[in-house]
Write a protein that holds these residues in place. Structure first.
Motif, mmCIF file in Angstrom:
data_model
loop_
_atom_site.group_PDB
_atom_site.id
_atom_site.type_symbol
_atom_site.label_atom_id
_atom_site.label_comp_id
_atom_site.label_asym_id
_atom_site.label_seq_id
_atom_site.Cartn_x
_atom_site.Cartn_y
_atom_site.Cartn_z
ATOM 1 N N PRO A 137 -0.171 2.287 -4.712
ATOM 2 C CA PRO A 137 0.515 1.083 -4.214
ATOM 3 C C PRO A 137 1.769 0.771 -5.030
ATOM 4 O O PRO A 137 1.960 1.285 -6.137
ATOM 5 C CB PRO A 137 -0.538 -0.009 -4.396
ATOM 6 N N GLU A 197 10.340 14.437 7.933
ATOM 7 C CA GLU A 197 9.889 14.672 6.556
ATOM 8 C C GLU A 197 10.964 15.364 5.721
ATOM 9 O O GLU A 197 11.102 15.088 4.526
ATOM 10 C CB GLU A 197 8.603 15.490 6.576
ATOM 11 N N ARG A 227 5.435 4.546 1.940
ATOM 12 C CA ARG A 227 6.010 5.766 2.515
ATOM 13 C C ARG A 227 6.810 5.454 3.769
ATOM 14 O O ARG A 227 7.874 6.037 3.996
ATOM 15 C CB ARG A 227 4.899 6.779 2.839
ATOM 16 N N VAL A 228 6.314 4.543 4.578
ATOM 17 C CA VAL A 228 7.053 4.143 5.786
ATOM 18 C C VAL A 228 8.379 3.499 5.409
ATOM 19 O O VAL A 228 9.429 3.798 6.004
ATOM 20 C CB VAL A 228 6.210 3.173 6.649
ATOM 21 N N SER A 282 0.833 -1.205 0.000
ATOM 22 C CA SER A 282 0.000 0.000 0.000
ATOM 23 C C SER A 282 0.871 1.259 0.000
ATOM 24 O O SER A 282 2.048 1.225 0.398
ATOM 25 C CB SER A 282 -0.910 0.012 1.227
ATOM 26 N N GLY A 283 0.250 2.370 -0.427
ATOM 27 C CA GLY A 283 0.981 3.632 -0.460
ATOM 28 C C GLY A 283 1.479 4.036 0.907
ATOM 29 O O GLY A 283 2.593 4.554 1.049
ATOM 30 N N ARG A 284 0.679 3.808 1.949
ATOM 31 C CA ARG A 284 1.093 4.190 3.309
ATOM 32 C C ARG A 284 2.301 3.381 3.759
ATOM 33 O O ARG A 284 3.259 3.922 4.312
ATOM 34 C CB ARG A 284 -0.069 3.979 4.278
ATOM 35 N N HIS A 285 2.280 2.082 3.508
ATOM 36 C CA HIS A 285 3.408 1.243 3.904
ATOM 37 C C HIS A 285 4.651 1.565 3.063
ATOM 38 O O HIS A 285 5.778 1.487 3.558
ATOM 39 C CB HIS A 285 3.038 -0.239 3.770
ATOM 40 N N PRO A 289 1.248 9.809 -3.533
ATOM 41 C CA PRO A 289 1.484 9.385 -2.143
ATOM 42 C C PRO A 289 0.665 8.165 -1.719
ATOM 43 O O PRO A 289 1.074 7.442 -0.810
ATOM 44 C CB PRO A 289 1.106 10.625 -1.319
ATOM 45 N N ASP A 290 -0.479 7.939 -2.361
ATOM 46 C CA ASP A 290 -1.324 6.810 -1.968
ATOM 47 C C ASP A 290 -1.296 5.664 -2.970
ATOM 48 O O ASP A 290 -2.033 4.681 -2.802
ATOM 49 C CB ASP A 290 -2.774 7.296 -1.782
ATOM 50 N N LYS A 322 8.389 15.639 13.504
ATOM 51 C CA LYS A 322 7.757 15.273 12.240
ATOM 52 C C LYS A 322 8.386 16.042 11.082
ATOM 53 O O LYS A 322 8.644 15.469 10.011
ATOM 54 C CB LYS A 322 6.257 15.560 12.308
#
Length: 629
Positions: free
Chosen positions: A65, A391, A9-10, A4-7, A62-63, A387
């Motif tokens: 996959p 970033e 980015r992590v 996923s996009g969130r993972h 950003p979102d 944060k």
């Protein structure tokens, strides 16, 4: 299974933090890492980041996959980084061409090259990737080619030995400059941007130019020049600065195409302006064998001349077309913003001091980062929390990836050119074609560099052109720094040279103008700047090299000449200039820039005659000004 996009980015964040820690580790442990270890991590980590942020066809949102194939490529890149990290001690002691090449060297070395080629296609486009693939093929087909194109050949073992077990291929000068120089300034630029430096520079520009003729366009020149000194990227400069300046230029009457062209040209010039001139300048210092401070010092006057030409051209254009001072420009708001953020200039000043004091670039980067974070706490509006620091670190690592990958691929090309003997053949051909003429050689070098720049990032275009034509220029008597600055300037100016003008295209995307028209206008605005590199090759006084009186005369006449060419391009000098007078004034300006007493006198005579004519008939010329529609 898609990531996923969130993972994703992590995962990018984890790699970015690990890369940053590795880059600054020598300061913490008090000793340098093995060269291959450091460079292996730099290449592997940035390649992994590239596969996570760039899809098969374009940059991911950003979102969006990440496909299993891209995730596997990122994992393989990290595996290569780990492998070369543990080979540091062995590689530092082995004898190139004598010691054994292990099976694992083949696997990880060839795997890394394959990963780099595809990552390069995604980051920098097809041209550099295909060129590199062609040079790799040339290594193995060279023995079967006729005449001077042929060479004695190279075994696969020798190829792997040179490309990944030495500092003459992937881990050569280009990627060394990326890891040991460029990275630290890219991340400092990311921290400055996060702390509000971009808004500070725009506010400062509007305070200085807001009530001048063509104030919005002049503000774009000033703010883009200031931001470009810390961003080092023309396209990034356009995307950050242009979203503020381009709409304001349009609201004050400038056309969409002209507004985009002004921003593109001003942003491109940021790579020419010290203290931070972009990745190519650091690589230039490494290739020429001088300190980066020497490069920045030599570039001061050419950068001033470039921005002087932009400012004068916009002033002349604005007066000719009636773009009078505009009371609607947000000068009051800019003053408030300036009072709110002025303290962000302190870390930038500290960085400049550390550079001039000859501290290592790693230490300069570390101290500057600490200063940015500490100084940002002076005001709540600029305060960087954890944060923001995270970033900014991620943004810096992502920016470093877009420099590191083309640099590593350019290293492959450089290694092939040198070890097959092709570099010597190319140098001989260039000298034969030019017939020993320096001017013809310079024109050829300019055209070749502009062609490379149409399909490559600035750093890659500079590196390839530097290897191909740099030695030939030096053999014709041009000092190394002047020769490579000449190539560097045209690699930068390729950003606004059609048919592929990347900075102009980015600006057109913001302005809503035509890609082609924006590129053509940007090229026209930059034309006076095309003369400057020729001038400093023929006389290094413009590079502040020589006796004081000679430097003063050369710089003075060059400034007058640039002013004349810019006024001619803008069409105004104490009144609207008729077309024949514009051509004559432009020619006079070129003669003044040319470092020759005879041409300077002739140029001064022609320019003086036009000046007298314009002053005499100024009132009539002013009445012919075209009012904006």
């Amino acid at each position: 299974m898609m990531l996923s996009g969130r993972h994703a980015r992590v995962l990018v964040g984890v790699i970015a933090v690990a890369l940053t820690v590795t880059q600054f580790a020598p300061l913490a442990i008090g000793r340098n890492l093995f060269e291959i270890s450091m460079l292996g991590v730099h290449v592997g980590a940035t390649t992994a980041i590239a596969y996570l942020i760039f899809g098969w066809r374009s940059r991911r949102g950003p979102d969006d996959p990440v496909s299993p194939l891209d995730l596997m490529c990122a994992a393989l890149a990290i595996a290569c980084a780990v492998y070369f990290w543990f080979q540091g001690a062995r590689v530092s002691e082995r004898i190139e061409g004598v010691d054994e090449v292990f099976t694992a060297d083949y696997v990880f070395g060839l795997g890394l090259i394959a990963l780099l080629l595809e990552a390069c296609r995604r980051v920098a486009g097809n041209v550099l990737m295909l060129l590199s693939a062609a040079f790799i093929a040339y290594v193995f087909v060279g023995p079967y080619l006729p005449g001077p194109l042929g060479h004695s050949g190279m075994s696969l073992m020798r190829f792997v030995d040179l490309q990944v077990l030495s500092t003459q291929g992937v881990f050569g000068t280009p990627i060394s400059a990326s890891a040991n120089m460029v990275f630290y300034f890219v991340i400092v630029g990311a921290f400055l941007e996060r702390s509000g430096a971009g808004h500070l520079f725009v506010d400062l520009a509007y305070c200085v130019t807001g009530r001048a003729w063509g104030g919005a366009a002049k503000a774009s020149v000033v703010s883009s020049g200031l931001f470009g000194t810390v961003s080092g990227s023309a396209v990034a400069n356009v995307l950050v600065d242009g979203v503020i300046t381009i709409p304001l230029m349009k609201r004050t009457g400038f056309s969409k195409d002209f507004a985009g062209a002004v921003e593109a040209t001003a942003s491109t010039g940021g790579q020419l302006a010290p203290p931070v001139m972009g990745a190519a300048a650091f690589i230039l210092a490494d290739i020429v064998g001088v300190s980066y401070g020497s490069v920045a010092y030599a570039a001061i006057v050419p950068a001033v001349l470039f921005y002087l030409s932009l400012y004068v051209l916009i002033d002349a254009y604005s007066r000719r077309h009636g773009f009078a001072p505009n009371a609607e420009l947000p000068v009051s708001a800019a003053l408030r913003g300036l009072r709110e953020r002025w303290h962000i200039l302190v870390p930038l000043g500290l960085m400049i001091y550390l550079l001039t004091a000859q501290y290592s670039l790693m230490r300069v980067g570390a101290v500057s980062l600490a200063a940015i974070v500490v100084i940002s706490w002076v005001r709540a509006s600029t305060r960087m929390g954890l944060k923001d620091i995270y970033e900014a670190t991620v943004a810096g690592a992502r920016g470093a990836a877009e420099v590191a990958i083309p640099s590593a691929v350019a290293g492959i090309i450089v290694g092939v050119l040198v070890h097959t003997g092709m570099a010597l053949h190319l140098e001989r051909w260039i000298l034969e074609i030019a017939g020993g003429s320096l001017l013809i050689s310079l024109v050829g070098a300019m055209l070749l560099t502009l062609i490379f720049g149409m399909g490559m990032p600035t750093a890659a275009a500079y590196m390839v052109a530097a290897i191909l034509v740099g030695p030939a220029l030096q053999n014709l008597g041009v000092p190394g720094l002047a020769a490579h600055l000449f190539i560097f300037y045209f690699a930068v100016l390729s950003m606004v040279t059609p048919p592929v003008a990347l900075a102009a295209y980015a600006a057109a995307g913001i302005s809503g103008g035509s890609l082609w028209n924006t590129g053509l206008i940007a090229f026209g605005i930059a034309v006076p700047g095309f003369i400057i590199p020729f001038a400093f090759v023929f006389d290094q006084g413009i590079l502040l090299d020589g006796e004081a009186l000679h430097v003063v005369r050369t710089v003075g006449t060059a400034m007058v000449g640039v002013t004349a060419t810019a006024a001619a391009s803008g069409g105004y000098l104490f009144g609207a200039l008729a077309r024949p007078l514009r051509f004559v004034l432009f020619a006079a300006g070129v003669m003044l820039i040319a470092p020759n007493p005879t041409t300077e006198l002739l140029g001064a005579g022609l320019g003086g005659a036009i000046l007298v004519w314009q002053l005499r008939f100024a009132s009539r010329a002013r009445r012919s000004i075209v009012q904006p529609s």
